[in-house]
Design a protein around this motif. Sequence first.
Motif, short mmCIF file in Angstrom:
data_model
loop_
_atom_site.label_atom_id
_atom_site.label_comp_id
_atom_site.label_asym_id
_atom_site.label_seq_id
_atom_site.Cartn_x
_atom_site.Cartn_y
_atom_site.Cartn_z
N ARG A 165 53.20 29.17 37.34
CA ARG A 165 52.22 28.69 36.37
C ARG A 165 50.79 28.99 36.82
O ARG A 165 49.95 29.38 36.02
N VAL A 166 50.53 28.82 38.10
CA VAL A 166 49.19 29.09 38.63
C VAL A 166 48.87 30.58 38.50
O VAL A 166 47.79 30.96 38.03
N VAL A 167 49.82 31.43 38.88
CA VAL A 167 49.60 32.88 38.80
C VAL A 167 49.39 33.33 37.36
O VAL A 167 48.47 34.09 37.07
N LEU A 168 50.24 32.85 36.46
CA LEU A 168 50.08 33.24 35.05
C LEU A 168 48.76 32.76 34.47
O LEU A 168 48.11 33.48 33.70
N ALA A 169 48.32 31.57 34.85
CA ALA A 169 47.01 31.08 34.38
C ALA A 169 45.90 32.03 34.84
O ALA A 169 44.99 32.35 34.08
N GLY A 170 45.99 32.48 36.07
CA GLY A 170 45.00 33.41 36.59
C GLY A 170 45.04 34.76 35.88
O GLY A 170 44.01 35.30 35.49
N LEU A 171 46.24 35.30 35.71
CA LEU A 171 46.38 36.61 35.08
C LEU A 171 45.96 36.59 33.62
O LEU A 171 45.48 37.60 33.09
N GLU A 172 46.13 35.45 32.96
CA GLU A 172 45.78 35.35 31.54
C GLU A 172 44.33 34.92 31.32
O GLU A 172 43.86 34.87 30.18
N SER A 173 43.62 34.66 32.39
CA SER A 173 42.21 34.28 32.29
C SER A 173 41.37 35.46 31.80
O SER A 173 41.73 36.62 32.01
N GLN A 174 40.27 35.16 31.20
CA GLN A 174 39.34 36.20 30.77
C GLN A 174 38.38 36.60 31.89
O GLN A 174 37.70 37.62 31.80
N MET A 175 38.33 35.79 32.94
CA MET A 175 37.41 36.05 34.04
C MET A 175 38.10 36.82 35.16
O MET A 175 39.14 36.41 35.65
N GLU A 176 37.50 37.94 35.55
CA GLU A 176 38.10 38.76 36.60
C GLU A 176 38.22 38.02 37.92
O GLU A 176 39.09 38.33 38.72
#
Length: 88
Positions: A24-35
């Motif tokens: 869940r943490v990884v997917l939240a990061g990958l789906e973020s708009q911020m690099e």
Amino acid sequence: MDPRPLIFLEKPYTENLGPFSTRRVVLAGLESQMEYWIDLAVGWLEQGAPLDEEIVEALSRIAETRQKAQRLRHRSAALVKRWLREVG
């Protein structure tokens, strides 16, 4: 997207003791708009966080997005290739 898991990306993957699963943490990061968050999520994957089909799909989108930094695109593509080799 729930932004609460993002803050856990600021610690190394091996220190993830938060209330959210690594996935869940990884997917939240990958789906973020911020690099910034995407970069940290990719870092977790490089540190050994497990890959799965949904994560690989997100990495593929990042690798193909010209607006993302070249280094980030290349790191994402390398993870996709590694996963494809491992699953055969």
